[in-house]
Design a protein around this motif. Sequence first.
Motif, PDB file in Angstrom:
ATOM      1  N   LEU A  18       0.830  -1.200   0.000  1.00  0.00           N
ATOM      2  CA  LEU A  18       0.000   0.000   0.000  1.00  0.00           C
ATOM      3  C   LEU A  18       0.868   1.254   0.000  1.00  0.00           C
ATOM      4  O   LEU A  18       0.589   2.225  -0.715  1.00  0.00           O
ATOM      5  CB  LEU A  18      -0.919  -0.005   1.226  1.00  0.00           C
ATOM      6  CG  LEU A  18      -1.775   1.240   1.438  1.00  0.00           C
ATOM      7  CD1 LEU A  18      -2.758   1.412   0.286  1.00  0.00           C
ATOM      8  CD2 LEU A  18      -2.508   1.162   2.772  1.00  0.00           C
ATOM      9  N   SER A  19       1.936   1.228   0.788  1.00  0.00           N
ATOM     10  CA  SER A  19       2.850   2.366   0.840  1.00  0.00           C
ATOM     11  C   SER A  19       3.486   2.611  -0.519  1.00  0.00           C
ATOM     12  O   SER A  19       3.578   3.749  -0.994  1.00  0.00           O
ATOM     13  CB  SER A  19       3.935   2.110   1.887  1.00  0.00           C
ATOM     14  OG  SER A  19       4.871   3.161   1.927  1.00  0.00           O
ATOM     15  N   ARG A  33       2.364   1.678  -3.551  1.00  0.00           N
ATOM     16  CA  ARG A  33       1.377   2.152  -4.525  1.00  0.00           C
ATOM     17  C   ARG A  33       1.031   3.623  -4.287  1.00  0.00           C
ATOM     18  O   ARG A  33       0.872   4.400  -5.234  1.00  0.00           O
ATOM     19  CB  ARG A  33       0.106   1.305  -4.458  1.00  0.00           C
ATOM     20  CG  ARG A  33       0.276  -0.112  -4.956  1.00  0.00           C
ATOM     21  CD  ARG A  33      -1.089  -0.745  -5.217  1.00  0.00           C
ATOM     22  NE  ARG A  33      -1.967  -0.689  -4.062  1.00  0.00           N
ATOM     23  CZ  ARG A  33      -2.031  -1.623  -3.126  1.00  0.00           C
ATOM     24  NH1 ARG A  33      -1.224  -2.678  -3.190  1.00  0.00           N
ATOM     25  NH2 ARG A  33      -2.861  -1.507  -2.107  1.00  0.00           N
ATOM     26  N   THR A  34       0.905   3.994  -3.030  1.00  0.00           N
ATOM     27  CA  THR A  34       0.557   5.377  -2.706  1.00  0.00           C
ATOM     28  C   THR A  34       1.655   6.333  -3.125  1.00  0.00           C
ATOM     29  O   THR A  34       1.389   7.412  -3.662  1.00  0.00           O
ATOM     30  CB  THR A  34       0.287   5.511  -1.194  1.00  0.00           C
ATOM     31  OG1 THR A  34      -0.713   4.569  -0.799  1.00  0.00           O
ATOM     32  CG2 THR A  34      -0.189   6.909  -0.852  1.00  0.00           C
ATOM     33  N   ASN A  56      -3.110  14.735  -7.363  1.00  0.00           N
ATOM     34  CA  ASN A  56      -2.750  13.712  -6.379  1.00  0.00           C
ATOM     35  C   ASN A  56      -1.792  14.266  -5.332  1.00  0.00           C
ATOM     36  O   ASN A  56      -1.909  13.974  -4.136  1.00  0.00           O
ATOM     37  CB  ASN A  56      -2.110  12.515  -7.070  1.00  0.00           C
ATOM     38  CG  ASN A  56      -3.095  11.713  -7.885  1.00  0.00           C
ATOM     39  OD1 ASN A  56      -4.249  12.099  -8.035  1.00  0.00           O
ATOM     40  ND2 ASN A  56      -2.654  10.594  -8.433  1.00  0.00           N
ATOM     41  N   PHE A  93      -2.357  14.710  -1.249  1.00  0.00           N
ATOM     42  CA  PHE A  93      -1.484  14.170  -0.204  1.00  0.00           C
ATOM     43  C   PHE A  93      -1.024  15.269   0.750  1.00  0.00           C
ATOM     44  O   PHE A  93      -0.976  15.071   1.972  1.00  0.00           O
ATOM     45  CB  PHE A  93      -0.272  13.486  -0.831  1.00  0.00           C
ATOM     46  CG  PHE A  93       0.874  13.294   0.123  1.00  0.00           C
ATOM     47  CD1 PHE A  93       0.803  12.337   1.124  1.00  0.00           C
ATOM     48  CD2 PHE A  93       2.004  14.100   0.056  1.00  0.00           C
ATOM     49  CE1 PHE A  93       1.843  12.167   2.032  1.00  0.00           C
ATOM     50  CE2 PHE A  93       3.043  13.953   0.952  1.00  0.00           C
ATOM     51  CZ  PHE A  93       2.963  12.984   1.949  1.00  0.00           C
ATOM     52  N   LEU A 125       1.098   6.562   4.567  1.00  0.00           N
ATOM     53  CA  LEU A 125       0.161   5.532   5.008  1.00  0.00           C
ATOM     54  C   LEU A 125      -1.072   6.133   5.670  1.00  0.00           C
ATOM     55  O   LEU A 125      -2.170   5.586   5.562  1.00  0.00           O
ATOM     56  CB  LEU A 125       0.867   4.558   5.950  1.00  0.00           C
ATOM     57  CG  LEU A 125       1.830   3.597   5.249  1.00  0.00           C
ATOM     58  CD1 LEU A 125       2.659   2.815   6.257  1.00  0.00           C
ATOM     59  CD2 LEU A 125       1.059   2.638   4.340  1.00  0.00           C
ATOM     60  N   TYR A 154      -2.328   8.995   4.776  1.00  0.00           N
ATOM     61  CA  TYR A 154      -3.070   9.486   3.610  1.00  0.00           C
ATOM     62  C   TYR A 154      -3.794   8.341   2.899  1.00  0.00           C
ATOM     63  O   TYR A 154      -4.948   8.489   2.474  1.00  0.00           O
ATOM     64  CB  TYR A 154      -2.107  10.175   2.656  1.00  0.00           C
ATOM     65  CG  TYR A 154      -2.657  10.492   1.291  1.00  0.00           C
ATOM     66  CD1 TYR A 154      -3.708  11.396   1.141  1.00  0.00           C
ATOM     67  CD2 TYR A 154      -2.128   9.896   0.147  1.00  0.00           C
ATOM     68  CE1 TYR A 154      -4.220  11.689  -0.111  1.00  0.00           C
ATOM     69  CE2 TYR A 154      -2.638  10.185  -1.111  1.00  0.00           C
ATOM     70  CZ  TYR A 154      -3.676  11.086  -1.239  1.00  0.00           C
ATOM     71  OH  TYR A 154      -4.180  11.370  -2.476  1.00  0.00           O
ATOM     72  N   ALA A 155      -3.137   7.203   2.780  1.00  0.00           N
ATOM     73  CA  ALA A 155      -3.737   6.070   2.070  1.00  0.00           C
ATOM     74  C   ALA A 155      -4.929   5.493   2.824  1.00  0.00           C
ATOM     75  O   ALA A 155      -5.890   5.014   2.207  1.00  0.00           O
ATOM     76  CB  ALA A 155      -2.683   4.989   1.853  1.00  0.00           C
ATOM     77  N   GLN A 156      -4.885   5.522   4.163  1.00  0.00           N
ATOM     78  CA  GLN A 156      -5.921   4.866   4.952  1.00  0.00           C
ATOM     79  C   GLN A 156      -6.965   5.817   5.531  1.00  0.00           C
ATOM     80  O   GLN A 156      -8.132   5.457   5.660  1.00  0.00           O
ATOM     81  CB  GLN A 156      -5.259   4.067   6.086  1.00  0.00           C
ATOM     82  CG  GLN A 156      -4.345   2.961   5.589  1.00  0.00           C
ATOM     83  CD  GLN A 156      -3.476   2.389   6.699  1.00  0.00           C
ATOM     84  OE1 GLN A 156      -3.930   1.582   7.516  1.00  0.00           O
ATOM     85  NE2 GLN A 156      -2.211   2.800   6.734  1.00  0.00           N
TER      86      GLN A 156
END
Length: 538
Positions: free
Chosen positions: A11-12, A14-15, A25, A29, A46, A48-50
Amino acid sequence: MATKLQLITELSERTAQSATRNPVNWTSFLKTAAWNYKYPFQDQLLIYAQRPDATACAPIELWNQKFGRWVNRGAKGIALIDDSGSRLTLRHVFDVSDTNSRYNRHVALWAMQDRYAESVKETLESTFGELEEKKDIVTALISAARNAVDDNFPDYLSDLMYFRENSFLEELDDLNVEVIFKEILKISVAYIALVRCGYPADEYLSFEDFQGIVNFNTLDTVSRLGAATSDISEMVLKEIGATVKELQKAEKKQNRTFAKNQDVHHNENVKQNSNSERDGEYGTDLHAEGRLSDTRPDAAEGRNAHRQIWDVAQNISEKLPERNVRKPDAVWQTEQPPVGDRPDSEGAHRTDHNEALTEQSRAGQGDRPDGLDRTHEQPTVLSGGIGAGGADLQLTWYDRETEDKSLPFFHSTPLINELLRSTPHLKATKQEIVDFYAVHEDSNERTEYIKNIFNNDYTELIINGNHHVGYKTYQNVLHLWEGSYAARTSQSYYDWGVIAGHFGSMILLGEFLDEPLALPSVQQQITLIEQTVTNHHN
């Protein structure tokens, strides 16, 4: 089955790859990073992603012990990667919106107010030098961000120069790289400062200001830009936050009155019982336990802001040989389940690391055995081919230190794509390659697959009628050239991750598979029939 740690590292990665794909994007962020400015870059990714809307994150222990708050039942924690021990693990933090207080305790984050503007401008000017523009607080914040970057960007620039390979920055001269890096850094730090201080950053800074972000298109370059942005914006916001909290404290003290008849004993009890509340009374700074008080590049004991984005596949899948130092702030990446221990680290703080292992290995070094640095690269030795099972250890390792740079750089995407599409020597058909990409989205798996299907020979092709091109496979790179090998007119050495990306882009755009012959139109069919009849009568 992939472990939770592997999923979070993916995930990290890809983000990080998507964050710099376009200005939209990146600014998205930055909004999350602004409210979590005390976290290092890889943690901000992470969060930001979650939970992109998170404004104040802390672990359960901090919520319970310092703020007297409890995490709501069913709340989902934000998973972060913890490198403070001998092996990587996960730790979880929770946003303030996922907590509650049994004692009605309020978490007061410091908030910029117009009445604080003059004091904040004085602080910024005394800390970062004379402000070019300071007619209002917004222009002052932007000017302070520019000054802060001017003072600190050299600490990060030299690292970026070294790690720009395979990015869009690679072909630019040093001066242009410096200009692009400094400008995108200035605008990013200013954006974070405006967002955290409550001003509509998008109204003062346009997407055009962020066009340079697309040049940071590898994990190596994202790491350097992200670390610099995170660190320098923290410098600015720490100064603003300290000033605002002092002003809030003075206002609170001025408005507070005490009953004159309260005895000393009673006052002492009140003071003791309210200590935990007063910790956040004038504007809470969360995450105090997870970031060193001094995260600057010149901090004591070698602490440095460039935390790298770790390649978990090489750092947790097997025990590594002893290494002197490791690189900071890296976007995490994984291939295999973690087994064995990692060497002791300085912790999850912003420490100084001098090794960065990322998705597309810099100069192909990600394919080397763990622990080798540039001075210990494998020499170029002729060897046999590779088998379909992927016995790529028989391939030659190309020493990039000896690379011949006298020829122009071969970078024509149409020619490279046509070469990759046309070579008849691959160990898989085009349809098999497409099928593999369809079921394997992991970039590392694709990279390994593409490397293993190439032949291990000097190969030359004629494409587009009369254009001579060729290639030679190595363990870490694919050597491409124009012209005949003995009389090359241009050449390049591409990491296998880049080559796999070329295949992926062609497949995505529908340019890889051979197009079926178009069926003749009605008119064409009639013409063919007429020609046949005419020929028959003749």
